[in-house]
Every structure is written in C-alpha cells, then in structure tokens.
Design a protein around this motif. Structure first.
Motif, PDB file in Angstrom:
ATOM      1  N   ARG A  37       0.801  -1.226   0.000  1.00  0.00           N
ATOM      2  CA  ARG A  37       0.000   0.000   0.000  1.00  0.00           C
ATOM      3  C   ARG A  37       0.833   1.275   0.000  1.00  0.00           C
ATOM      4  NH1 ARG A  37      -5.131  -0.102   3.735  1.00  0.00           N
ATOM      5  NH2 ARG A  37      -5.371   1.915   2.734  1.00  0.00           N
ATOM      6  N   HIS A  87      16.717  11.253   5.255  1.00  0.00           N
ATOM      7  CA  HIS A  87      16.398   9.881   4.886  1.00  0.00           C
ATOM      8  C   HIS A  87      17.263   9.464   3.702  1.00  0.00           C
ATOM      9  CE1 HIS A  87      12.940   9.835   7.511  1.00  0.00           C
ATOM     10  NE2 HIS A  87      12.706  11.061   7.107  1.00  0.00           N
TER      11      HIS A  87
ATOM     12  N   VAL B 482      -5.912  -5.341   5.443  1.00  0.00           N
ATOM     13  CA  VAL B 482      -5.470  -3.995   5.792  1.00  0.00           C
ATOM     14  C   VAL B 482      -4.372  -3.547   4.836  1.00  0.00           C
ATOM     15  CG1 VAL B 482      -4.271  -2.666   7.562  1.00  0.00           C
ATOM     16  CG2 VAL B 482      -6.105  -4.208   8.214  1.00  0.00           C
ATOM     17  N   LEU B 483      -3.484  -4.478   4.493  1.00  0.00           N
ATOM     18  CA  LEU B 483      -2.339  -4.127   3.664  1.00  0.00           C
ATOM     19  C   LEU B 483      -2.592  -4.419   2.192  1.00  0.00           C
ATOM     20  CD1 LEU B 483       0.473  -5.491   5.970  1.00  0.00           C
ATOM     21  CD2 LEU B 483      -0.310  -3.157   5.729  1.00  0.00           C
ATOM     22  N   LEU B 527      11.050   6.119   8.575  1.00  0.00           N
ATOM     23  CA  LEU B 527      10.841   5.806   7.166  1.00  0.00           C
ATOM     24  C   LEU B 527      10.763   7.095   6.364  1.00  0.00           C
ATOM     25  CD1 LEU B 527       8.064   3.122   7.429  1.00  0.00           C
ATOM     26  CD2 LEU B 527      10.279   2.781   6.378  1.00  0.00           C
ATOM     27  N   ALA B 528      10.929   6.944   5.081  1.00  0.00           N
ATOM     28  CA  ALA B 528      10.827   8.103   4.191  1.00  0.00           C
ATOM     29  C   ALA B 528       9.412   8.674   4.276  1.00  0.00           C
ATOM     30  CB  ALA B 528      11.145   7.678   2.771  1.00  0.00           C
ATOM     31  N   PRO B 529       9.288   9.980   4.154  1.00  0.00           N
ATOM     32  CA  PRO B 529       7.971  10.613   4.312  1.00  0.00           C
ATOM     33  C   PRO B 529       6.916  10.045   3.356  1.00  0.00           C
ATOM     34  CG  PRO B 529       9.685  12.248   3.808  1.00  0.00           C
ATOM     35  CD  PRO B 529      10.360  10.951   3.953  1.00  0.00           C
ATOM     36  N   ALA B 530       7.330   9.697   2.148  1.00  0.00           N
ATOM     37  CA  ALA B 530       6.349   9.177   1.187  1.00  0.00           C
ATOM     38  C   ALA B 530       5.741   7.869   1.689  1.00  0.00           C
ATOM     39  CB  ALA B 530       7.005   8.972  -0.168  1.00  0.00           C
ATOM     40  N   VAL B 531       6.534   7.093   2.411  1.00  0.00           N
ATOM     41  CA  VAL B 531       6.023   5.826   2.941  1.00  0.00           C
ATOM     42  C   VAL B 531       5.186   6.089   4.187  1.00  0.00           C
ATOM     43  CG1 VAL B 531       6.671   3.551   3.765  1.00  0.00           C
ATOM     44  CG2 VAL B 531       8.078   4.671   2.047  1.00  0.00           C
ATOM     45  N   SER B 534       1.349   6.706   4.037  1.00  0.00           N
ATOM     46  CA  SER B 534       0.349   5.650   3.961  1.00  0.00           C
ATOM     47  C   SER B 534      -0.321   5.450   5.318  1.00  0.00           C
ATOM     48  CB  SER B 534       0.996   4.348   3.497  1.00  0.00           C
ATOM     49  OG  SER B 534       1.855   3.872   4.512  1.00  0.00           O
ATOM     50  N   LEU B 536       0.383   3.476   7.614  1.00  0.00           N
ATOM     51  CA  LEU B 536       0.347   2.095   8.080  1.00  0.00           C
ATOM     52  C   LEU B 536       1.608   1.722   8.840  1.00  0.00           C
ATOM     53  CD1 LEU B 536      -0.971   0.521   4.796  1.00  0.00           C
ATOM     54  CD2 LEU B 536      -2.229   0.676   6.924  1.00  0.00           C
ATOM     55  N   TYR B 537       2.661   2.471   8.601  1.00  0.00           N
ATOM     56  CA  TYR B 537       3.938   2.057   9.146  1.00  0.00           C
ATOM     57  C   TYR B 537       4.521   3.140  10.041  1.00  0.00           C
ATOM     58  CZ  TYR B 537       3.175  -0.845   5.121  1.00  0.00           C
ATOM     59  OH  TYR B 537       2.607  -1.667   4.207  1.00  0.00           O
ATOM     60  N   GLN B 560      -7.607   4.302  11.509  1.00  0.00           N
ATOM     61  CA  GLN B 560      -8.133   4.267  10.150  1.00  0.00           C
ATOM     62  C   GLN B 560      -9.384   3.404  10.054  1.00  0.00           C
ATOM     63  OE1 GLN B 560      -5.109   3.016   7.414  1.00  0.00           O
ATOM     64  NE2 GLN B 560      -3.925   4.901   7.619  1.00  0.00           N
TER      65      GLN B 560
END
Lengths: 155, 822
Positions: A37, A87, B482-483, B527-531, B534, B536-537, B560
C-alpha cells in the motif's frame, strides 16, 4: 556548474545526470522488501549495512511507466544511494554509466523536456560525455502525485 | 543519598550553570524579556522541586523571587537594577544551599529574610509619579558595579560567601561524563553495522567449514560484540518507570498541599525511551500533574456535591507506537472552562474579541499553552502562573513532540503528549502474512490467540469481522486485507493467529495474521515521508539476518478503521467502576480457603449454594468420599486425610448443569471479581490459573478438570425408613433423634418390608402374644436401664445402642436391596 562532478545515469532510456555530491555511493542492490500500500513508485526498502534505504523506481517516480510498459527498460543491478531530508534512498535506474565533469551551465531547451520530465529536471547540462538532463533530486523523491498537484496548484 | 535528592541537586545545579549566562545578560539589560523568562522558569522550577523535598528556606527564597519576577513579566513592575541584584543574590544563595544540601551539612540559619526584603515585592510600579523614587533609587546601583549589591546583600545576611561549604569535586559517587548525542548515535550505528558484518562473516565461515584456528577467535568476537551492543543500548535507553517512580509521591504531596485526595493510576512503565527524552518530558509531566491536581481536581466536598467519588483519579499511561511515545495524563476533575479561558485570553490580548466567534472549543482549550496564560484565580504555592504549560509545549516542540488537550466540563481533562523516538529500541513481535513480514511493537500486544475459526467464534458482520475473546466480542482486522495483500478468492485461513492489541486508549482489537515468527528487540528507524504518508507504518527495522521489515503503526491502523474511542474512555471507565461491575459479571469467583490452607477461588457460576453438613453425613468408606445432602449422594472432594475435628463442615455445592459435586472448604470468604491477569499453572491440572485477589494470590480451580475427574450425576439416596411407636415420648423425643440420624419416619400404614419398626418391648410382647403382624425388622425398646437377661432390647435412652441398631438394620436393608438387584 562547469567543472562539477556529475553521475551519469540512464533513466527510461534518457541520459540523466545527478550532482555527484548528492550521490553517497553506488551499491549492489540486494533483496528489496516491498511495502504494501505504499505509492507504486516506491519499490520497497532494502538494507545497506544497518541502515534501511527506501528504494525509488525513478521511472515511475517521474510518472513515466503509468502508460508505458515496465519491461521497456532494463534495470541496473546497482542503485545510486542518495540522501534527502535525513532519509536515505536507493534510486533504481536503467543503468549507472559514469562519473564525468560538467562542461557548461544548466540551460533550458526551447519547447521544454515534456511534462513529466520538466517537473523533475533542473535543465540540460553539457558534460564531457555529452548532453544530459540534470535531475532535481527532491522533486524526484516526492513522487509523481506531489509533482502533479504542484503543477495544478501553480496553474 | 536519596536518588531523588541527588537528581534534584544535579538538576538545579545544571540549571544554575545554564542560567549563568542568562543572569549576566539580564544584568546587562533588565528589560530583556527572554532572559527574564528563563530566570523566572529557573526559580519556578526550584520552587516546585523544593515543595517536593521540604526545603522550606529554598522554597521561601524561590517563591519570593518568583513573585517579583512574575510582577515584571506581567508588567506590574519594571525590572530595575535593584531588583536584578536582589534576584541574583537569591540565586547565589540557592546555589550555596544546594552545595550545602549535597554535602549534607547544615546551612547557616538566617539571612533569608534580608534577601527577600531586598526584593521589596510590595513596591510595584505605580502608574503615577510615585514610581520615580524607585527608579531613582535604582539608578544609583546601575553601572558596572551592578553585582556588588548582591555580594553585599549576602554578606549582610551574616553569611559570607566564603563560609559556604565549598562545592565538592568528588560529590558524585559514580563518575559521569556528558557526551553529545550525535556521538552516541554514531557509535550505536557503528555497532549495528559490526553486528551485521559479524553475521555475514559467520555465514561465510559456515560455508567454508570448520576451521578451529578461526572459530575460537570468532566466538570471542561474537561475545564481545553482543556485550558491547548491550552496553550501547543501555547507554541510551531507560524505562519510563524511572520517571513514573517519583510520580505517586509527587501526586501525594501536591494533593496534600492542596487539601485534595487523589489516586494515581500509572500504566506502561515498561515503555523504554531515550534517556534524553525522559529528561525532556520530566518537567512537562511534573507541571501537568501539578496543574491537574491544583486546578483540575476539585476539593473533596465539591466532588461529593457533584456526585463524583471523593477521591480524584489521575491516570497516566505511556504507550509506544513505533517511533512515537504517547503519554496520556487524564484527570476526572472539573475540566477546562472554555469561557474563562477565552475571557482570560481576550484580557491578556492573546485573542481579539472579534475572533472569539470563529474559534472552535478545541482551539480555545489549546490557548492554555500560550505564553503568559493562566486561569488560576489565586496564585498558590503549587502551580499558578501559566509558566508550566507554555514551557511544557516549548520543551516538547523543541524535540519534535507535541501536546494537546481535550476536556469535557465536569468530567475531566486529558493531556496527550506525543514524543518522537528518532532512534529507539523496542520489543517487537514479527508476524507474517502473505509471505511478507511485519513487526508489531510488543507494548500493544495483550495476548496471542491461536485456534480454529470456530473456536475463536470468528464471524463476519458486514465487512467487519468479530472474534470472541474472553466472552467479549472484539473487532478483528485481517492484516492481509489492511495491507491489500489478500489474494482474491483465497479462502480465509482455517486457523488464524490472532494478535490481541490494546491501544493507549484502552480499546482492544484483534489482528489476524498467518504466523508469528519471533520477538526480540528491534532498532526502529524512521521511514521516508512518502512511505509514512500511507499511515500504516511507524518505522523500519532490520532483522538479525539483515532483512529489513516494516513496523506497523498499530494506533494509526486502528484509527483508520475507526477502532479507537476517545482517549478519555479509559478514565471514564475507571470512574464508572461500579456500573461496570454489574455489566461485566463474566468474571466473578467464590473465594475460599481449603483444608490444606490454600486460598482458592472457583468461578461463581459453578457454585449452586453453600451447604453445611454434619460430619456424620460424610461417608468415607469408599475410595472417594461421598456426602448425603438433601437425600442425594454426592461426590465430595477437598477433605483432609485426617478425620475432621469439627462436627459440621462447610461445603461448596458445584454444578455443571448435570453433575454436582461438593467441595469441602475450611472457610468461605466472599464472592469476588476476577480483575487481575490469570497466569496458568501447568503443573497443577486442577488449577486453571493463579491470580491476584485483593493483593494475595489465589488458585482458580479448573472446573473442567474437576468435573472430568469427580463429577457424577447425583443418585437419590433411599433414606432408610422407620415406624415409631405411638405416644408423646416417641413423637417428642425419639423422632428428632431418628430423623437427625438420617431416617425417614413413616406412619405405620405406609410401612413396607424394608421399613424398620421401632417398638416398645411391652407392645412387642403383646403383639407377639396376640399374633398380630409385625414389621420384619424390629428394634425393641425397654424402659429399664438394666436389660433382663435373654431379651434383645435396647434401653430407650441408650442413644449409641439405638443408633447402632438402626444402622445395622439399615445396612441389612441395603444389603437385601442390592441382593435383589443382583
């Protein structure tokens, strides 16, 4: 820009350049753990020693493969490691060619580079290995969605 | 020395050092607002800590200085050089006192009043010309010799600076040094890299085969490396318990000062976080707690008047979600008064009156974090000038954290602190789903349940799944859904593994996964902002084999899916304890002490009633003891091997619906609620679990095993029957005796061959002489104690003989019956 070191990459069949100071290393890409996702242009995460790298597929990050087929471009087994905002990322590209020096300043081309490319390019640069498109790293790392919304906001 | 005291000294000294520069700068420019605030915070903190430690002189000095500075801050007084000197003198005195406290020496008495008098708190800048005198007086002391008055004030206090105990270099028992955190980070990531390099090397060595010359040193390297890794980890991490440990005392003391009763409920003390973070949140937490007790929780009488419990509840819970720690501090006090906050904000110019209408309640409440804000009408010794909350927010924001407040009038206030963990080691669980691995922070994991879908009662309600966990319907998320990893058309797992997760808000939900791998300490990296977008992480971590895995953001996933209730639910739940008791009757048990002296409990649903039986009703002739209750022969357990001393025995009558059995107990205590965790006792098959009841352990009896072993359907006992002779004596005296011995008395008309007839000897003789029909089994009674020779009679007051005869006849009847049956 003249005299600056550049890393020459092939992205989607085009010759591109990254400022060598931005590229921390070039690594052999090991196993990539996919991220469910996550945006499609994020291939996953991989480990570089004790560090986790976010693997970015540059072709998708530019927004190219949305209409093209994935198999159109080869993918190098090596990846360029860059860092942005604290990052670290591994850039997945067609190929990593060379390190060369810039032979001129960044310039624009009449007519532009095309919608997708314009968003992520700072301009054309002459290098010892021929002309290349100088990439804007932070724009590339924000992904196609953000670039699109920026353009819409500007318009 | 007391740890807390040592900490207080270290902290005060640290602040003194830090504020040294501020003091000098303030001296140079008394109107500098930022310096003023910094010094104000220092004296405020000292004041707060002193109250905690009972240093009345320190508290007095700092309170006086704080008052004076507060006047300056509010603009009621100009910080003239005289005031500056006086404040500086007080700060110097505080430093000397701290040295004396550390050295354990008494500090010379006296002098404080002069210092306080020098502050001249009463002299406020009046709007009229009267202020000029003060300013003139001040100008005398200005100039390069500004600090001189401070020294002279100290001297005039009868206490020369030189006489103060010299600061001892060897004060700290344990030598410590301070290091920049970046250096620690570098060392830590270096060690992590070394561990991975070692793993790689180990892999290659295995491929190359055994090489004794290399294997030995390699083993040593491994050991050293794991030691170093542990040490490095410990260098940074600390359980939040070290912070929580001091809170009950703080709450108690502050509550006592305010004349309130407050109960504190701490949760999540095992959450580990950076030492640095602990230090960062120590003050904010203290301030919030003080505020909550001072302003939030009402006086006992007011609470009672509002139908609340007299004792206020302050709940502090820490939870970790990946690289964020949330600390929730909730009280059940009066809540924040929106109108008063806005009025105050308008009065202090924080908000323009015309903006009022456009502000949401949330926005209004969060004004309390603005600098210089306070709603307390009376300035108390505990909290009061709004120094707390603006500094709290500043300190948290400095480290990338945040604070917010929610409140319901009359119901309480909840502060939520979010603190980031840029680098943290958390205990985590690795789970697998659809070939992917993910980590879950252990702090959320309540329990792992494995079983068939049927056993877990997994049901689908629309798109939502529910499972039954301990008799409670709990929402269940499928991790693969969920994923978005679920394969279309794939059959749901027959035996899902459920990870029961409890959120900081107290909500429980289940996460269905395919398997659990292992758990261990995970180093979480951002984690990288783009991830992160989501949602979820929460971070990533590397497994021992160097494979990166993602850490699930449990709180966000739950949010969520709308599984999170308001964070205040936890506190309100505690508030409504009594109501909850009746609603949740699922876990009540009868507490008793058995004959071995063991404290046991048995689930209340099983207990039919409590019986009291005479010891004589117990039959121990068979391998298993039996007891006759209400004409039923029931199995009896729990008897001691030795004969019972007492005449009566208390029995718990347990039933599973069909079978009944009795449990002999020494003493029945009470019906209690099972609130504490149940820990299994595998070594004792008869024990379901051991748990805490009222603070002491009690064994919960495993009903299943109990009935499997001893249960049997009750058998109606044929009570032996007798007929009695006629007459008043027989009815009044003989009948109770016979009944008590376990015989039914029947009229002559109903007598059958198994009925035992009790007759008087004279009646018997007459009947025999007349040839009347006689019962087959007869006990003859005689009137005289001495038996005439040759007759088989029993003296009517010979109890023993009578009962023995009855028993013998009854046995004969029983024998005859079994004979017939055979």
């Amino acid at each position: 820009m003249t005299g600056d070191l550049l890393v020459i990459l092939q992205i989607a069949g085009r010759r591109c350049a990254l400022d060598a100071l931005q590229v921390k290393s070039v690594i052999e890409l090991g196993a990539v753990t996919p991220i469910p996702r996550a945006p499609h242009w994020i291939a996953g995460i991989t480990a570089l020693r004790s560090q986790a790298l976010t693997v970015i597929d540059c072709r998708r990050a530019i927004g190219l493969s949305a209409n093209g087929s994935d198999a159109a471009w080869p993918t190098d087994h090596r990846a360029a490691v860059v860092s942005d905002g604290g990052h670290s990322y591994a850039l997945l590209v067609d190929g990593i060619e060379d390190i060369t020096t810039a032979a001129g300043e960044v310039g624009q081309v009449p007519g532009g580079f095309g919608a997708e490319w314009t968003k992520v390019a700072r301009g054309m640069i002459e290098t010892m290995a021929g002309p290349a498109l100088l990439m804007d790293l932070s724009a590339l790392l924000t992904g196609p969605e953000a670039q699109r919304s920026e353009i819409e906001a500007a318009a | 020395m007391d740890d807390l005291l040592a900490e207080f000294i270290a902290e005060t000294r640290e602040m003194l050092e830090a504020s040294g520069g501020e003091l000098v700068a303030w001296e140079a420019d008394p109107t500098d607002r930022a310096r003023l605030d910094a010094i104000f915070r220092f004296v405020h903190t000292v004041k707060g800590n002193c109250g905690f430690f009972d240093f009345p002189r320190l508290a007095g000095l700092s309170h006086a200085a704080e008052d004076a500075l507060a006047d300056c801050r509010s603009g009621r007084r100009d910080p003239d050089p005289t005031l500056v000197s006086a404040v500086l003198a007080i700060i110097d005195r505080i430093a000397q006192m701290i040295d004396a406290i550390e050295a354990g020496e008494p500090f010379p008495e006296g002098g404080d009043d002069d210092l306080i008098a020098a502050l001249d708190v009463s002299r406020e800048t009046a709007p009229d010309s009267g202020s000029e005198g003060g300013l003139e007086g001040a100008s005398e002391g200005s100039g390069p010799t500004l600090h001189a008055p401070a020294a002279s004030l100290l001297a005039s206090g009868g206490d020369e600076p030189g006489s103060a105990p010299a600061r001892r270099a060897d004060a700290a028992a344990q030598r410590t040094i301070r290091l920049p955190v970046e250096l620690l980070d570098r060392v830590m990531s270096g060690v992590s890299d070394m561990v991975l390099a070692r793993n790689d090397l180990a892999h290659r060595l295995r491929q190359a085969g055994t090489q004794p010359t290399i294997d030995g040193p390699f083993e040593r390297l491994t050991t050293i490396l794991s030691d170093v890794r542990d040490a490095i980890t410990r260098m940074r991490m600390q359980r939040i318990e070290t912070l929580f440990g001091a809170l009950p005392r703080l709450v108690r003391d502050v509550a006592a000062e305010c004349g309130k009763q407050v109960m504190v409920d701490l949760d999540g003390g095992d959450v580990e976080l950076d030492r640095e973070m602990i230090e960062t949140i120590r003050d904010p937490l203290t301030h919030i707690i003080r505020n909550a007790i001072d302003h939030g929780i009402e006086a006992p009488s007011a609470r009672l008047g509002q139908g609340k419990r007299e004792i206020g509840l302050l709940a502090i819970a820490a939870r970790q979600s990946g690289n964020t720690i949330s600390i929730v501090i909730s009280d059940d006090g009066r809540g924040l008064d929106e109108e008063r906050i806005i009025a105050k904000a308008i009065a202090t110019g924080l908000v323009a009156p015309q903006d009022r209408a456009g502000m949401s309640r949330d926005k209004v409440l969060n004004l309390i974090f603005e600098p210089g804000f306070s709603t307390a009408e009376a300035v108390s010794n505990v909290s009061g000038r709004g120094v707390g909350l603006d500094v709290v927010r500043q300190n948290l924001e400095k480290v990338g954290g945040s604070i917010k407040v929610t409140s319901r009038p009359g119901h309480g206030t909840t502060f939520t602190l979010q603190i980031p963990l840029t680098l943290s080691i958390i205990a985590g669980l690795t789970v697998e789903v659809a070939g992917h691995r993910f980590a879950i922070p252990q702090s959320y994991v309540e329990e792992i349940v494995q079983g068939t879908a049927r056993a877990l009662d997994l049901t689908r309600m629309g798109e939502t799944a529910l499972v039954t966990f301990r008799g409670q319907r709990v929402p269940c998320l499928m991790l693969d859904e969920v994923l978005a990893l679920a394969q279309a058309g794939a059959a749901p797992a027959k035996e899902p593994t459920l990870v029961m997760l409890r959120l900081a808000s107290g909500d429980l939900f289940a996460l269905a996964v395919e398997g659990i791998h292992n758990h261990g300490d995970l180093v979480v990296k951002p984690l990288a902002p783009a991830v992160m977008k989501s949602g979820l992480y929460a971070g990533s971590t590397l497994l021992d084999d160097g494979q990166p895995v993602l850490l699930l953001d449990v709180a966000n996933i739950a949010a969520q899916h709308a599984l999170v209730s308001d964070t205040r639910a936890r506190v309100l739940g505690a508030d409504d304890d009594n109501a909850a008791d009746h609603g949740d009757a699922g876990a009540r048990a009868m507490l008793f002490t058995d004959f071995t002296g063991r404290r046991c409990a048995v689930r209340l649903e099983l207990v039919q009633r409590i019986e009291t039986a005479p010891t004589s009703a117990i039959d121990r002739s068979a391998a298993r003891p039996r007891v006759v209750i209400d004409g039923l022969i029931l199995p009896l357990i729990g008897l001691p091997d030795a004969p019972l001393a007492q005449a009566r025995v208390r029995l718990l009558r347990l039933s599973d619906g069909a079978c009944e059995l009795l449990y002999a107990v020494r003493e029945v205590e009470d019906a209690v609620e099972l609130t504490e965790a149940l820990s299994p006792v595998p070594e004792d098959p008869l024990a379901e679990a051991i748990t805490l009841i009222g603070g002491a352990p009690a064994t919960l009896i495993d009903a299943h095993e109990l009935f499997a072993r001893y249960g049997e359907p009750p058998v109606t006992a044929q009570r032996p029957r007798c007929t009695l002779p006629e007459g008043e004596w027989a009815r009044a005296i003989l009948a109770p005796l016979v009944t008590a011995a376990g015989y039914d008395i029947v009229p002559e008309a109903e007598a059958d061959p198994s009925t035992i007839g009790i007759l008087f000897e004279d009646v018997y003789e007459v009947a025999e002489a007349l040839g009347r029909p006689l019962p087959p089994r007869i006990i003859r009674l005689r009137d005289q104690p001495d038996a005439p020779a040759g007759t088989d009679t029993i003296y009517r007051y010979d109890r023993e003989a009578l009962l023995a005869a009855l028993a013998a006849e009854a046995a004969a009847v029983a024998a005859a019956r079994t004979g017939e049956a055979a």
